[in-house]
Design a protein around this motif. Structure first.
Motif, PDB file in Angstrom:
ATOM      1  N   VAL A 161     -15.782   6.916 -36.655  1.00  0.00           N
ATOM      2  CA  VAL A 161     -16.252   5.822 -35.835  1.00  0.00           C
ATOM      3  C   VAL A 161     -15.525   4.548 -36.217  1.00  0.00           C
ATOM      4  CG1 VAL A 161     -18.243   4.397 -35.294  1.00  0.00           C
ATOM      5  CG2 VAL A 161     -18.491   6.870 -35.503  1.00  0.00           C
ATOM      6  N   ALA A 162     -14.885   3.961 -35.260  1.00  0.00           N
ATOM      7  CA  ALA A 162     -14.251   2.683 -35.522  1.00  0.00           C
ATOM      8  C   ALA A 162     -15.329   1.629 -35.648  1.00  0.00           C
ATOM      9  CB  ALA A 162     -13.305   2.339 -34.388  1.00  0.00           C
ATOM     10  N   ALA A 163     -15.073   0.626 -36.402  1.00  0.00           N
ATOM     11  CA  ALA A 163     -16.106  -0.364 -36.706  1.00  0.00           C
ATOM     12  C   ALA A 163     -16.569  -1.105 -35.465  1.00  0.00           C
ATOM     13  CB  ALA A 163     -15.567  -1.354 -37.728  1.00  0.00           C
ATOM     14  N   ARG A 164     -15.721  -1.208 -34.457  1.00  0.00           N
ATOM     15  CA  ARG A 164     -16.097  -2.009 -33.292  1.00  0.00           C
ATOM     16  C   ARG A 164     -16.867  -1.218 -32.227  1.00  0.00           C
ATOM     17  NH1 ARG A 164     -11.266  -3.594 -30.660  1.00  0.00           N
ATOM     18  NH2 ARG A 164     -10.175  -2.028 -31.897  1.00  0.00           N
ATOM     19  N   ALA A 165     -16.939   0.105 -32.407  1.00  0.00           N
ATOM     20  CA  ALA A 165     -17.511   0.926 -31.347  1.00  0.00           C
ATOM     21  C   ALA A 165     -19.002   0.669 -31.183  1.00  0.00           C
ATOM     22  CB  ALA A 165     -17.276   2.394 -31.640  1.00  0.00           C
ATOM     23  N   VAL A 166     -19.434   0.455 -29.955  1.00  0.00           N
ATOM     24  CA  VAL A 166     -20.867   0.309 -29.710  1.00  0.00           C
ATOM     25  C   VAL A 166     -21.387   1.398 -28.775  1.00  0.00           C
ATOM     26  CG1 VAL A 166     -20.852  -2.179 -30.086  1.00  0.00           C
ATOM     27  CG2 VAL A 166     -20.545  -1.274 -27.780  1.00  0.00           C
TER      28      VAL A 166
END
Lengths: 289, 353
Positions: free
Chosen positions: B266-271
């Motif tokens: 999971v990339a840190a920016r994924a919402v």
């Protein structure tokens, strides 16, 4: 009456069987029909009866049938000449009216014209003006363009009677035709005039027939306008005015008048018989729209 | 054969801008499908290429020619309308040849072209009939025939299958696909709101929304690598499941607090997490638990709608003979391809293991 057959057997009245109901209806309708048709039959009968016998209470079948009324009307009373005057006015006004109304209706029904609503409202407004009020200005106008003493003038003036209604009929019909048809013909490289002539007008056939029939009747039977225009020029009289001229100051030539009337209505009756199917289609279509 | 190039094309009706700057480069011989929900401007765009709508800004070129100010007939395009737009009072033969005749082509040549088109479309037995006496599918073939006889550089199809019933739609779809090959790979632009038509027909799909291009690419690219949540949701049936993510130090949490297993990077920016129905499977240790609300058995697959702990209904695909009943509690694991989107709905680069 036909639904009587669908009724449950229990409710069937033995006296008023469906068959009897039909018979009774037929008799009643026949009686009404006889009243309706009587004047016409009398006219035909009188036209074959010598003047001296017409009111001799001889019934509807002439005792000494004669065609002398017809020959007298055709030759001496100029009905032959009037017949061709009427034909000219009718055919000319039908052609002009149909083409003009179809073109105007096409534009009003399908294109966005600036001030279209105002234009339509004005046109509808003219429907409410009785002919009697406009007949003198129309005559003045014809005189101003030098056509008050010619059949051409009479023909042009005759075009004006119902052209508004015809235009609205066309506009209503054309406005229902899907716009893709025009777009398809544009993609095909067909110009607006060709599209109108080859695509739109054939589709409006019911309306064309309606307009032709209605304008024919109107022009053929018109009385007031030709009376005013031909007042000073008996050679231009149409049939309806000509028939009226059998009424002398002291004597009415009933035989000649009824013969002339018969000559007058024959073409109209024939036209209706030929075109009635299309005519009714067109009116029904217009109402549906 | 010519390509079609749209450069910064704009269209407004009064103050309303419906096409907001579109750049598309369609190759010669390509089958390009414009797809999008109703009101996205796809039909308007097609009509601008055809010349039926004015172009408010930008330029449209067919081949090397800029056609902005050319009449429709001079653009070398032919259009097939959703409503067929056949001339009702003309026979099939005359419908197809009418445009050519009106433009002064000799009768023999028109007859020859009509005969050829009729052969391709198997309309030879119907040439003397009027459109009224034809079925919907046959009418649409006549409309296509009318386009073929013009021998255009570009075919334009405006939702040609929308007026047909489901069965005919599939059959006609196949025919159009074959036709594309039969006509030596003519350039075709096809507008539809049906993503299945888009997926099956297109060499390349243009997804439009609100007068803008969302993504352009071959069907499988769009399916596997959607550029944003809109494309992801629009392409593919059933619709992709979108699950909200809460980023944490170690990974991400699902709405009910379950931490996603490290298998899903999971990339840190994924919402938002996007998962298609076929990426969900039974997994006793899986992160998603829920109760089955609806089961759809399609014969070749079973779709189960599962109400998760955070009150979201997600759909999962199972093999045809899987035994699932409404009310069952399932535990699902994510095994297939997943998609991650940031707060603006833009796809994040996949770092799939």
């Amino acid at each position: 009456m036909a639904d009587a057959t669908h009724m449950p057997a229990v409710r069937r009245d033995p006296f008023l069987s469906p068959r009897r109901r039909r018979a009774i209806t037929t008799v009643i309708l026949a009686a009404i029909c006889a009243v309706w048709v009587y004047p016409l039959v009398w006219m035909i009968s009188a036209s074959f009866t010598p003047n001296t016998e017409i009111f001799g209470n001889g019934g509807l079948i002439p005792r000494n049938p004669t065609v002398e009324n017809y020959t007298r009307a055709w030759r001496e009373a100029n009905i032959g000449k009037y017949f061709f005057n009427t034909l000219f006015v009718t055919v000319g006004s039908v052609i002009l009216t149909t083409i003009a109304a179809a073109l105007m209706g096409y534009v009003l029904g399908r294109r966005s014209v600036p001030g279209k609503a105002v234009l339509m409202a004005l046109m509808v407004f003219t429907l409410f003006i009785p002919q009697g009020f406009t007949i003198i200005p129309v005559f003045e106008f014809l005189a101003a363009i030098g056509l008050s003493q010619s059949l051409w003038g009479l023909m042009l003036a005759t075009c004006g009677h119902s052209i508004v209604i015809f235009t609205l009929l066309f506009a209503g019909y054309f406005s229902q035709i899907p716009k893709e048809l025009e777009e398809a013909s544009r993609m095909d490289g067909i110009g607006p005039v060709q599209t109108f002539w080859y695509v739109m007008l054939p589709l409006a056939k019911p309306i064309v027939v309606t307009v032709v029939v209605m304008q024919t009747l109107q022009a053929w039977n018109d009385f007031l306008l030709p009376l005013v225009i031909t007042l000073a020029n008996p050679a231009l009289r149409t049939l309806s005015v000509g028939v009226y001229s059998f009424r002398g100051e002291h004597f009415i030539d009933w035989g000649g008048m009824t013969a002339a009337s018969a000559i007058t209505i024959v073409p109209v009756v024939m036209l209706f018989l030929f075109l009635q199917r299309y005519f009714i289609d067109g009116l029904a279509g217009a109402v549906k729209g | 054969m010519s390509g079609v190039t749209l450069k910064n094309v704009k269209k407004h009706f009064g103050a309303v801008e419906v096409i907001k700057g579109v750049d598309i480069d369609i190759q010669a011989g390509e089958f390009c499908v414009f797809v999008g929900p109703s009101g996205c401007g796809k039909s308007t765009l097609l009509r601008m290429i055809a010349g039926l709508e004015d172009i408010s800004g930008g330029s449209v070129s067919i081949g090397e020619r800029r056609v902005n100010d050319l009449d429709p007939k001079d653009r070398g395009t032919a259009m097939v309308f959703q409503t067929y737009a056949l001339y009702p009072h003309m026979t099939v033969e005359r419908n197809m040849g009418f445009g050519l005749r009106m433009n002064g082509m000799p009768k023999d040549e028109v007859a020859e072209r009509v005969a050829k088109a009729a052969r391709i479309l198997q309309l030879e037995d119907y040439l003397k009939r009027k459109p009224k006496a034809l079925s919907g599918g046959q009418r649409q073939r006549v409309a296509i025939g009318r386009a073929i006889v013009r021998d255009p550089q570009v075919f334009l199809f405006d939702e040609p299958l929308s007026n047909l019933d489901a069965e005919l739609r599939v059959a006609t779809r196949l025919e159009i696909s074959k036709l594309h090959k039969q006509l030596g790979g003519a350039t075709m632009i096809y507008v539809t709101h049906d993503q299945v038509e888009a997926m099956t027909l297109a060499d390349r799909i243009v997804v439009l929304r609100d007068g803008r291009v969302e993504q352009v690419g071959p069907p499988m690219d769009l399916y596997e690598r959607p550029a944003n949540t809109f494309v992801a949701g629009f392409i593919g049936s059933p619709k992709m499941n979108f699950i909200a993510l809460a980023p944490t130090d170690t990974g991400a949490r699902l709405p009910d607090g379950t931490t996603l297993t490290p298998a899903t990077p999971v990339a840190a920016r994924a919402v938002t997490l996007g998962v298609r129905a076929d990426a969900l499977h039974f997994d006793a240790a899986g992160p998603i638990t829920g109760q089955v609300t609806v089961v759809e058995r399609l014969g070749d697959a079973v779709y189960a709608y599962v109400l998760t702990g955070w009150d979201q209904e997600i759909v999962a695909r199972f093999d045809p003979n899987t035994k699932i009943a409404v009310g069952d509690t399932l535990r699902l694991g994510i095994t297939g391809r997943t998609h991650l989107f940031d707060a603006a709905g833009i796809a994040l680069p996949l770092k799939q293991t």
